[in-house]
Design a protein around this motif. Structure first.
Motif, PDB file in Angstrom:
ATOM      1  N   UNK A  16      22.108  38.572  16.154  1.00 21.08           N
ATOM      2  CA  UNK A  16      23.364  39.127  16.652  1.00 21.08           C
ATOM      3  C   UNK A  16      23.238  40.571  17.135  1.00 21.08           C
ATOM      4  N   UNK A  17      22.176  41.238  16.766  1.00 21.80           N
ATOM      5  CA  UNK A  17      22.026  42.661  17.057  1.00 21.80           C
ATOM      6  C   UNK A  17      22.201  43.027  18.533  1.00 21.80           C
ATOM      7  N   UNK A  18      21.623  42.298  19.478  1.00 21.55           N
ATOM      8  CA  UNK A  18      21.839  42.679  20.883  1.00 21.55           C
ATOM      9  C   UNK A  18      23.323  42.687  21.269  1.00 21.55           C
ATOM     10  N   UNK A  19      24.084  41.727  20.774  1.00 25.58           N
ATOM     11  CA  UNK A  19      25.525  41.681  21.070  1.00 25.58           C
ATOM     12  C   UNK A  19      26.259  42.831  20.401  1.00 25.58           C
ATOM     13  N   UNK A  20      25.888  43.132  19.164  1.00 28.15           N
ATOM     14  CA  UNK A  20      26.549  44.224  18.438  1.00 28.15           C
ATOM     15  C   UNK A  20      26.265  45.567  19.098  1.00 28.15           C
ATOM     16  N   UNK A  24      31.347  47.920  22.191  1.00 34.28           N
ATOM     17  CA  UNK A  24      31.792  49.318  22.142  1.00 34.28           C
ATOM     18  C   UNK A  24      31.976  49.816  20.714  1.00 34.28           C
ATOM     19  N   UNK A  25      32.009  48.908  19.737  1.00 35.77           N
ATOM     20  CA  UNK A  25      32.254  49.327  18.350  1.00 35.77           C
ATOM     21  C   UNK A  25      31.691  48.285  17.388  1.00 35.77           C
ATOM     22  N   UNK A  26      30.362  48.040  17.473  1.00 34.68           N
ATOM     23  CA  UNK A  26      29.725  47.020  16.651  1.00 34.68           C
ATOM     24  C   UNK A  26      29.718  47.389  15.175  1.00 34.68           C
ATOM     25  N   UNK A  27      29.927  46.363  14.349  1.00 31.75           N
ATOM     26  CA  UNK A  27      29.971  46.561  12.895  1.00 31.75           C
ATOM     27  C   UNK A  27      29.226  45.455  12.168  1.00 31.75           C
ATOM     28  N   UNK A  28      28.563  45.850  11.118  1.00 28.64           N
ATOM     29  CA  UNK A  28      27.934  44.903  10.199  1.00 28.64           C
ATOM     30  C   UNK A  28      28.418  45.283   8.811  1.00 28.64           C
ATOM     31  N   UNK A  29      29.004  44.319   8.128  1.00 28.66           N
ATOM     32  CA  UNK A  29      29.451  44.540   6.754  1.00 28.66           C
ATOM     33  C   UNK A  29      28.765  43.494   5.891  1.00 28.66           C
ATOM     34  N   UNK A  30      27.843  43.936   5.061  1.00 26.19           N
ATOM     35  CA  UNK A  30      27.142  43.040   4.155  1.00 26.19           C
ATOM     36  C   UNK A  30      27.851  43.017   2.818  1.00 26.19           C
ATOM     37  N   UNK A  31      28.226  41.816   2.394  1.00 27.27           N
ATOM     38  CA  UNK A  31      28.875  41.674   1.091  1.00 27.27           C
ATOM     39  C   UNK A  31      27.794  41.807   0.035  1.00 27.27           C
ATOM     40  N   UNK A 106      20.293  52.361  14.135  1.00 32.08           N
ATOM     41  CA  UNK A 106      21.353  52.101  15.118  1.00 32.08           C
ATOM     42  C   UNK A 106      22.603  52.922  14.788  1.00 32.08           C
ATOM     43  N   UNK A 107      22.565  54.225  15.029  1.00 33.75           N
ATOM     44  CA  UNK A 107      23.722  55.063  14.704  1.00 33.75           C
ATOM     45  C   UNK A 107      24.968  54.721  15.520  1.00 33.75           C
ATOM     46  N   UNK A 108      24.802  53.958  16.597  1.00 32.96           N
ATOM     47  CA  UNK A 108      25.960  53.554  17.397  1.00 32.96           C
ATOM     48  C   UNK A 108      26.767  52.444  16.709  1.00 32.96           C
ATOM     49  N   UNK A 109      26.199  51.829  15.675  1.00 34.30           N
ATOM     50  CA  UNK A 109      26.875  50.771  14.917  1.00 34.30           C
ATOM     51  C   UNK A 109      27.447  51.329  13.612  1.00 34.30           C
ATOM     52  N   UNK A 110      28.339  50.596  13.014  1.00 29.37           N
ATOM     53  CA  UNK A 110      28.814  50.872  11.643  1.00 29.37           C
ATOM     54  C   UNK A 110      28.176  49.784  10.785  1.00 29.37           C
ATOM     55  N   UNK A 144      37.281  47.156   8.993  1.00 28.04           N
ATOM     56  CA  UNK A 144      38.264  47.769   9.891  1.00 28.04           C
ATOM     57  C   UNK A 144      38.307  49.292   9.819  1.00 28.04           C
ATOM     58  N   UNK A 145      37.270  49.895   9.268  1.00 26.61           N
ATOM     59  CA  UNK A 145      37.221  51.357   9.265  1.00 26.61           C
ATOM     60  C   UNK A 145      37.319  51.872  10.692  1.00 26.61           C
ATOM     61  N   UNK A 146      37.902  53.046  10.893  1.00 22.75           N
ATOM     62  CA  UNK A 146      38.054  53.550  12.260  1.00 22.75           C
ATOM     63  C   UNK A 146      36.714  53.801  12.948  1.00 22.75           C
ATOM     64  N   UNK A 147      36.737  53.733  14.269  1.00 19.05           N
ATOM     65  CA  UNK A 147      35.548  54.041  15.062  1.00 19.05           C
ATOM     66  C   UNK A 147      35.030  55.414  14.648  1.00 19.05           C
ATOM     67  N   UNK A 148      33.725  55.537  14.564  1.00 15.84           N
ATOM     68  CA  UNK A 148      33.126  56.801  14.148  1.00 15.84           C
ATOM     69  C   UNK A 148      33.153  57.002  12.642  1.00 15.84           C
ATOM     70  N   UNK A 149      33.606  55.986  11.909  1.00 17.14           N
ATOM     71  CA  UNK A 149      33.669  56.079  10.450  1.00 17.14           C
ATOM     72  C   UNK A 149      32.290  56.025   9.827  1.00 17.14           C
ATOM     73  N   UNK A 150      32.254  55.957   8.511  1.00 17.80           N
ATOM     74  CA  UNK A 150      30.970  55.992   7.810  1.00 17.80           C
ATOM     75  C   UNK A 150      30.058  54.822   8.166  1.00 17.80           C
TER      76      UNK A 150
END
Length: 164
Positions: A16-20, A24-31, A106-110, A144-150
């Motif tokens: 999925x990484x190329x799509x993320x 404009x605001x790719x996110x990965x949240x690992x449970x 990938x600092x452009x991702x969250x 759903x953290x805001x863009x530019x969040x942690x």
């Protein structure tokens, strides 16, 4: 086994990484889990996995391979790996570490990890204190953290906490 969980998630992320990255605001949240904190490991491993500036994906894979070899040989305890829920704990600590590596690369991702809380599921034999909806809400907050969040952060029930 911990390798299956780690590598399964890693392969999905890589696919999925190329799509993320292109979004404009790719996110990965690992449970994750509270037992995936580095404090469950011996001091040497804790220091190495906490050194996110020098930790590499190759080294992480090497450490997981070492755990699997020790576990299969019945030597996990003698080699300093966790003894209770060892495969689960190691799978979560390695996924947390991989998430930190990804966040750095990938600092452009969250890219974050979240412990949803102790949820009433079949895994907890329904002894948890949170409903599945409440646990899912804690994961959703991080997604759903805001863009530019942690990024490269560990969350426990929606609040930032150290990986250790």
């Amino acid at each position: 086994m911990s390798g299956d969980k780690y590598y399964g998630i890693k392969h999905v992320i890589e696919a999925m990484l190329p799509l993320l990255v292109a979004s404009s605001d790719g996110r990965i949240v690992n449970v994750s889990s509270i037992v995936g904190k580095l404090r469950v490991l011996n001091e040497e491993l804790r220091q190495e996995l906490d050194d996110v500036e020098n930790l590499t994906e190759e080294r992480l894979d090497e450490l997981l391979g070492k755990f699997l070899k020790d576990f299969e040989a019945g030597e996990a305890e003698a080699r300093g790996w966790p003894t209770v829920l060892s495969a689960y704990k190691v799978s979560k600590t390695t996924m947390n570490s991989y998430s930190r590596i990804l966040a750095k690369r990938h600092p452009e991702l969250r890219v974050n990890c979240v412990h949803p809380g102790y949820v009433k599921t079949d895994m907890t034999l329904y002894s948890g204190v949170l409903t599945p909806a409440e646990g899912a809400s804690n994961v959703t907050k991080v997604a759903l953290l805001p863009a530019g969040g942690p990024t490269g952060t560990f969350f426990v029930m929606g609040e930032e906490e150290p990986f250790v």
